[in-house]
Design a protein around this motif. Structure first.
Motif, short mmCIF file in Angstrom:
data_model
loop_
_atom_site.label_atom_id
_atom_site.label_comp_id
_atom_site.label_asym_id
_atom_site.label_seq_id
_atom_site.Cartn_x
_atom_site.Cartn_y
_atom_site.Cartn_z
N ALA A 12 0.84 -1.21 0.00
CA ALA A 12 0.00 0.00 0.00
C ALA A 12 0.87 1.25 0.00
O ALA A 12 0.57 2.23 -0.70
CB ALA A 12 -0.93 -0.01 1.21
N GLU A 13 1.96 1.23 0.76
CA GLU A 13 2.80 2.42 0.82
C GLU A 13 3.60 2.61 -0.46
O GLU A 13 3.92 3.74 -0.83
CB GLU A 13 3.69 2.35 2.07
CG GLU A 13 2.83 2.49 3.34
CD GLU A 13 3.64 2.64 4.61
OE1 GLU A 13 4.77 2.13 4.63
OE2 GLU A 13 3.13 3.27 5.56
N GLU A 14 3.91 1.52 -1.16
CA GLU A 14 4.52 1.66 -2.49
C GLU A 14 3.58 2.39 -3.43
O GLU A 14 3.98 3.28 -4.20
CB GLU A 14 4.87 0.28 -3.06
CG GLU A 14 6.01 -0.42 -2.37
CD GLU A 14 6.24 -1.82 -2.95
OE1 GLU A 14 5.83 -2.05 -4.11
OE2 GLU A 14 6.81 -2.66 -2.25
N ILE A 35 -7.86 1.82 4.76
CA ILE A 35 -7.46 0.97 3.63
C ILE A 35 -7.59 -0.50 4.01
O ILE A 35 -8.07 -1.33 3.22
CB ILE A 35 -6.02 1.31 3.20
CG1 ILE A 35 -5.98 2.71 2.57
CG2 ILE A 35 -5.47 0.27 2.22
CD1 ILE A 35 -4.59 3.25 2.36
N GLU A 36 -7.16 -0.84 5.21
CA GLU A 36 -7.25 -2.23 5.66
C GLU A 36 -8.70 -2.70 5.71
O GLU A 36 -9.02 -3.83 5.29
CB GLU A 36 -6.60 -2.37 7.03
CG GLU A 36 -6.57 -3.80 7.56
CD GLU A 36 -5.93 -3.90 8.93
OE1 GLU A 36 -5.34 -4.94 9.23
OE2 GLU A 36 -6.03 -2.91 9.70
N ALA A 37 -9.60 -1.82 6.19
CA ALA A 37 -11.01 -2.20 6.24
C ALA A 37 -11.56 -2.51 4.86
O ALA A 37 -12.37 -3.43 4.69
CB ALA A 37 -11.81 -1.07 6.88
N LEU A 38 -11.09 -1.77 3.86
CA LEU A 38 -11.61 -1.95 2.50
C LEU A 38 -10.94 -3.11 1.78
O LEU A 38 -11.60 -4.00 1.25
CB LEU A 38 -11.41 -0.65 1.70
CG LEU A 38 -12.11 0.60 2.23
CD1 LEU A 38 -11.61 1.83 1.50
CD2 LEU A 38 -13.62 0.47 2.09
N PHE A 60 -7.76 5.37 -3.76
CA PHE A 60 -6.90 4.98 -4.87
C PHE A 60 -5.95 3.84 -4.48
O PHE A 60 -5.74 2.89 -5.25
CB PHE A 60 -6.11 6.18 -5.40
CG PHE A 60 -6.92 7.10 -6.27
CD1 PHE A 60 -7.81 6.60 -7.20
CD2 PHE A 60 -6.79 8.47 -6.17
CE1 PHE A 60 -8.57 7.43 -8.02
CE2 PHE A 60 -7.53 9.33 -6.98
CZ PHE A 60 -8.42 8.81 -7.90
N VAL A 61 -5.37 3.92 -3.30
CA VAL A 61 -4.49 2.83 -2.84
C VAL A 61 -5.30 1.54 -2.67
O VAL A 61 -4.86 0.46 -3.07
CB VAL A 61 -3.78 3.23 -1.53
CG1 VAL A 61 -3.07 2.03 -0.91
CG2 VAL A 61 -2.78 4.36 -1.78
#
Length: 694
Positions: A12-14, A35-38, A60-61
Motif C-alpha cells: 500500500a505504501e509503495e 485501507i485495511e477495512a476496505l 486509490f491505494v
C-alpha cells in the motif's frame, strides 16, 4: 500462501509513493485503518475527515490493492466535474486507468463501457445524475454493481437530507448499495458532516459500518470577519485589500448576478479576476479552474458551483455574504490552505444575506397536495409524461418539480423511464414530520451563522463545534484568538468608485424566445418559436443586486404601502433610458392590482419625460386569477396571464411602444403583453420595469 497484513501495508505504501510522487511518503495510522477495512476486511466504511486529510489516497491505494487481488474496477460517485478532473489526473500519476461518464462526454459513453467490459479500466467516476438516467440505471448500473471491486461515495453528506447540500440523485445510491453482492467493500467520504448526518449516512450504508471520524481542524486557516455597513464599503474593501491576500484564491458570492457585478468592478480597479458560476460554459469553466490552479488569475469570483473537491493550492477565500449555515461555510473555506502553511479566510457579511437565504429556503420540498396531485396526474396518463408536460398540470417550477420527482423515484412512488415519468402505483407516505424537522434544522443553522458573525470565541472552534468535532479546541490563529489582524479601513476613492458602479442602473431584460411545451393541455394554442415578441428590454436592477437592489427590495417588500416611484429610482430610470435609447412613440402600462399607484405614476412620469402619450394598458379583465398565479412554472403562468389580462389600447399601428411594468418575475406577462401589442400593429415593443427577481 496469502500475504500478511504487513505485506499488504508495505505494498500500500509503495502505491502511495507513486500516487504522491514522493519516496518518503508513508501512510498515517488512520489512513491505513481505512485501507485495511476496505482491501483486507472488505467492509463498509464511512470516513469523516477534514479537507486535505487524504481521502482520495485511501480509495486509490485500496483500488490498486483490490485490483492486484483480482477485483473488478472501482466505481466512484462524484458530484462535481471539477472534482472528477482532479481525481483522474491524480489517478494517472499512480498508473491507475481512470475514466468518467458524465453529462459532458456523451460521445465517450459507449467506448468507455466497452473498455470496462474488456477489463481495461481501474476506476470509473460517475456523476450522481447518471444514477437516475433510465438507460444507465437499467443497463449499465446492474452490471457495474455485479462486477465492481469497490464502491466509493464521495461527498457523502449529499446522501442525507440533514446535510447542507442534500441532492436527491444521491439517494439512488441506496438502490446501488442494495444490489451489491456480499463482500464488495464500500467507502463513503466527506469533510462536512455533523453527528446527525454521520449517523444518517452510516445507517444508509448498512450493518457493521466502520466509522472513522477525525479532527476537523484546518491548521493552515486563519479565520476572520470584517463587518462593514454598506455594499459600497464591502466592494471597496475588496479593491483595497485583495492584492494583500496571499497567492490566488476564491471570492465567494451568494448569487450569479453578484459574481458578474463584483468581477467587473474589481477588473476596473486593476485586479486580475474572472466570474465563475453554474451558468458559465463548461469549456470556459475548465479553463478558469486551470487558470486559478496555475496562479494565472488572482481570484475567481464564484458561486458555490466552485466548491466540493476543487483541489488547488489557494492562499485565501473571501466570502461576500454569508452562506446559510456554518457547515456550508466550513465547506467553502476548506478550498483554501491545501498545500500551504497559511491561508487567510475573510467573511464580509451583508444585511441582504437573510433575504437570499429566505429565497433558497422557499425551494424546500413541496406541500403534500402538490405531491399527491403530481402522482395522480402520472397515474391517469396512459404513457410516460415529460417534466415539461407535467408542468402544465402541477404548479411547480422546473427545478422543484425535478427534485420532487427524483425523491418520489427513490421512494418507489414514481419512476423515470424513457419518455419521461410514470407512477408505480406503490403507496407513498408524505413524511411531514421529517420535512418539518429538516426545516427547523435549517433555521437553527441560519441562526448559528449569525452567531458566528458576532462571536468573540475562537472562530475555528465555533465551526468545529457546529460539526460536532469532539476534539475542538481554540485555534490561536483567527482574529478572535489574536492570530489574524484584519483592517476594516477602505479608501475614499475605492468607496466612490464602488458607489458609482453600484448606482449605475440598467440590466438587460432578455426576451423570451420559445413558448412552453404542451400548452395545448391548458387550452392555449401557442407553441414553438415566439414570432411576435418583444425586443431586448431593461430593468433598473435585479432584486438581488448590490446597488439599487437594496432600494428595490424595500420597495417590493411585503407590507410596503403602494405609492409613487421613489425619486432615486425615477432618476435611475432616466439614466437607463439615456444609455439604452429605445424607440418610443407611445407607452402601454401593465395594470397592477397590488401597486396601482406605483405603476400609474411610473407610466405618467415616463410620458411627461419622453413627451409621448400613454396609449393604453394591459388591463386586468379577470381579477379571479391571482396576481402571481401559475408563477411556479412557465406553462401555468402563460395560461394564467392569458386569462387575467387583455390589451386595451388604440393608435398603436407602426409605433414604437415602451411597455412598462413594476416588477418582472417570470417574464411571461411582458411576453404576452408584447405579443398583444405587436398584433395590434406596433412596429416594436421595448419592455421597461423597475426590477426583476433574477
Amino acid at each position: 500462501m496469502s500475504p500478511t497484513t504487513t505485506d499488504v501495508r508495505d505494498r500500500a505504501e509503495e502505491h502511495l509513493r507513486a500516487l504522491v510522487g514522493r519516496d518518503d511518503a508513508r501512510l498515517r495510522e488512520d489512513q491505513w485503518t481505512a485501507i485495511e477495512a476496505l482491501a483486507v476486511d472488505r467492509r463498509r466504511s464511512l470516513v469523516v475527515q477534514r479537507t486535505g486529510w487524504g481521502k482520495s489516497a485511501v480509495y486509490f491505494v485500496a483500488t490498486l490493492l483490490l485490483r492486484e487481488a483480482g477485483a473488478g474496477p472501482t466505481v466512484i460517485v462524484s458530484p462535481l466535474l471539477a472534482l472528477m478532473r482532479n481525481q483522474i489526473e491524480a489517478a494517472e500519476r499512480a498508473g491507475i486507468r481512470a475514466v468518467t461518464i458524465n453529462s459532458t462526454n456523451i460521445e465517450e459513453w459507449e467506448p468507455t463501457q466497452e473498455a470496462i467490459r474488456a477489463g481495461e479500466v481501474d476506476v470509473l467516476l460517475v456523476s450522481p445524475e447518471r444514477l437516475n438516467n433510465p438507460g444507465f440505471r437499467d443497463e449499465v448500473l446492474p452490471r457495474l454493481a455485479a462486477t465492481c471491486g469497490l464502491l466509493v461515495i464521495d461527498e457523502a453528506h449529499c446522501i442525507s437530507d440533514w446535510g447542507h447540500d442534500f441532492r436527491p440523485d444521491y439517494r439512488r445510491i441506496r438502490t446501488l448499495l442494495g444490489d451489491l453482492p456480499d463482500g464488495i467493500p464500500v467507502l463513503a467520504t466527506t469533510a462536512t458532516a455533523n453527528a446527525r448526518v454521520t449517523q444518517d449516512v452510516a445507517e444508509q450504508l448498512g450493518r457493521d459500518v466502520l466509522v472513522l471520524r477525525g479532527s476537523l481542524d484546518r491548521e493552515s486557516l486563519r479565520l476572520g470577519v470584517v463587518r462593514l455597513k454598506t455594499a459600497e464599503q464591502r466592494l471597496a474593501w475588496l479593491a483595497d485589500h485583495l492584492a494583500e491576500q496571499p497567492g490566488s484564491g476564491i471570492i465567494y458570492c451568494l448569487t450569479v448576478a453578484a459574481t458578474k457585478e463584483i468581477a467587473d468592478y474589481l477588473r476596473a480597479r486593476g485586479h486580475d479576476v474572472q466570474a465563475y458560476s453554474g451558468q458559465t460554459d463548461t469549456t470556459e469553466r475548465q479553463a478558469l479552474e486551470q487558470d486559478l490552479i496555475n496562479g494565472r488569475v488572482k481570484a475567481l469570483v464564484a458561486t458555490s458551483a466552485l466548491g466540493m473537491g476543487f483541489d488547488a493550492t489557494l492562499g485565501f477565500v473571501v466570502n461576500m455574504g454569508a452562506p446559510a449555515s456554518p457547515v456550508a461555510y466550513y465547506q467553502q473555506v476548506g478550498r483554501a490552505g491545501r498545500g500551504t502553511d497559511e491561508a487567510t479566510v475573510v467573511l464580509l457579511p451583508a444585511i441582504e444575506d437573510r433575504d437570499i437565504w429566505a429565497y433558497f429556503g422557499s425551494l424546500a420540498f413541496p406541500r403534500e397536495e402538490l405531491v399527491r396531485q403530481t402522482l395522480a396526474v402520472l397515474a391517469d396518463s396512459p404513457k410516460p409524461m415529460s417534466t415539461a408536460t407535467l408542468e402544465t398540470y402541477v404548479e411547480l417550477n422546473r427545478t422543484r418539480l425535478e427534485t420532487m420527482l427524483k425523491v418520489l423515484d427513490v421512494d418507489g412512488a414514481a419512476r423515470r423511464v424513457r419518455g419521461g415519468w410514470e407512477a408505480t402505483g406503490e403507496p407513498w407516505q408524505y413524511d411531514e414530520e421529517r420535512y418539518r424537522r429538516v426545516a427547523e434544522a435549517r433555521e437553527r443553522e441560519q441562526q448559528a451563522m449569525l452567531d458566528y458573525l458576532r462571536t468573540d470565541r475562537c472562530r475555528m472552534l465555533f465551526l468545529r463545534d457546529q460539526l460536532d468535532d469532539p476534539e475542538a479546541t481554540a485555534c490561536g490563529r483567527c482574529d478572535n484568538c489574536g492570530g489574524l489582524a484584519l483592517s476594516a479601513e477602505v479608501s475614499e476613492s475605492a468607496v466612490e468608485e464602488a458607489g458609482a458602479r453600484l448606482s449605475r442602473p440598467g440590466v438587460v431584460l432578455e426576451p423570451r424566445k420559445m413558448w412552453p411545451t404542451a400548452l395545448a393541455n391548458l387550452g392555449v394554442d401557442l407553441k414553438g418559436k415566439i414570432a411576435d415578441g418583444a425586443s431586448e428590454g431593461r430593468v433598473v436592477a435585479r432584486l438581488t443586486d448590490l446597488g439599487h437592489g437594496q432600494a428595490l427590495r424595500e420597495l417590493f417588500k411585503p407590507g410596503t404601502p403602494d405609492g409613487p416611484v421613489p425619486v432615486s429610482l425615477a432618476r435611475a430610470v432616466v439614466e437607463v433610458l439615456g444609455d439604452w435609447r429605445p424607440r418610443v412613440d407611445a407607452i402601454v402600462v401593465v395594470e397592477s392590482a397590488t401597486r396601482p399607484t406605483l405603476t400609474a405614476d411610473f407610466a405618467d412620469g415616463l410620458s411627461r419625460f419622453l413627451k409621448v402619450p400613454v396609449a393604453g394598458r394591459y388591463a386586468i379583465v379577470d381579477p379571479s386569477v391571482a396576481p402571481a398565479q401559475g408563477a411556479m412554472n412557465s406553462a401555468q403562468r402563460v395560461a394564467a396571464v392569458g386569462r387575467r389580462y387583455r390589451l386595451e389600447a388604440e393608435g398603436l399601428e407602426g409605433q414604437g411602444v415602451l411597455l412598462v411594468d413594476d416588477l418582472v418575475a417570470t417574464g411571461w406577462t411582458m411576453t404576452l403583453a408584447a405579443r398583444a401589442i405587436r398584433r395590434a400593429g406596433a412596429a416594436d415593443v421595448s419592455p421597461l420595469a423597475l426590477a426583476s427577481e433574477s
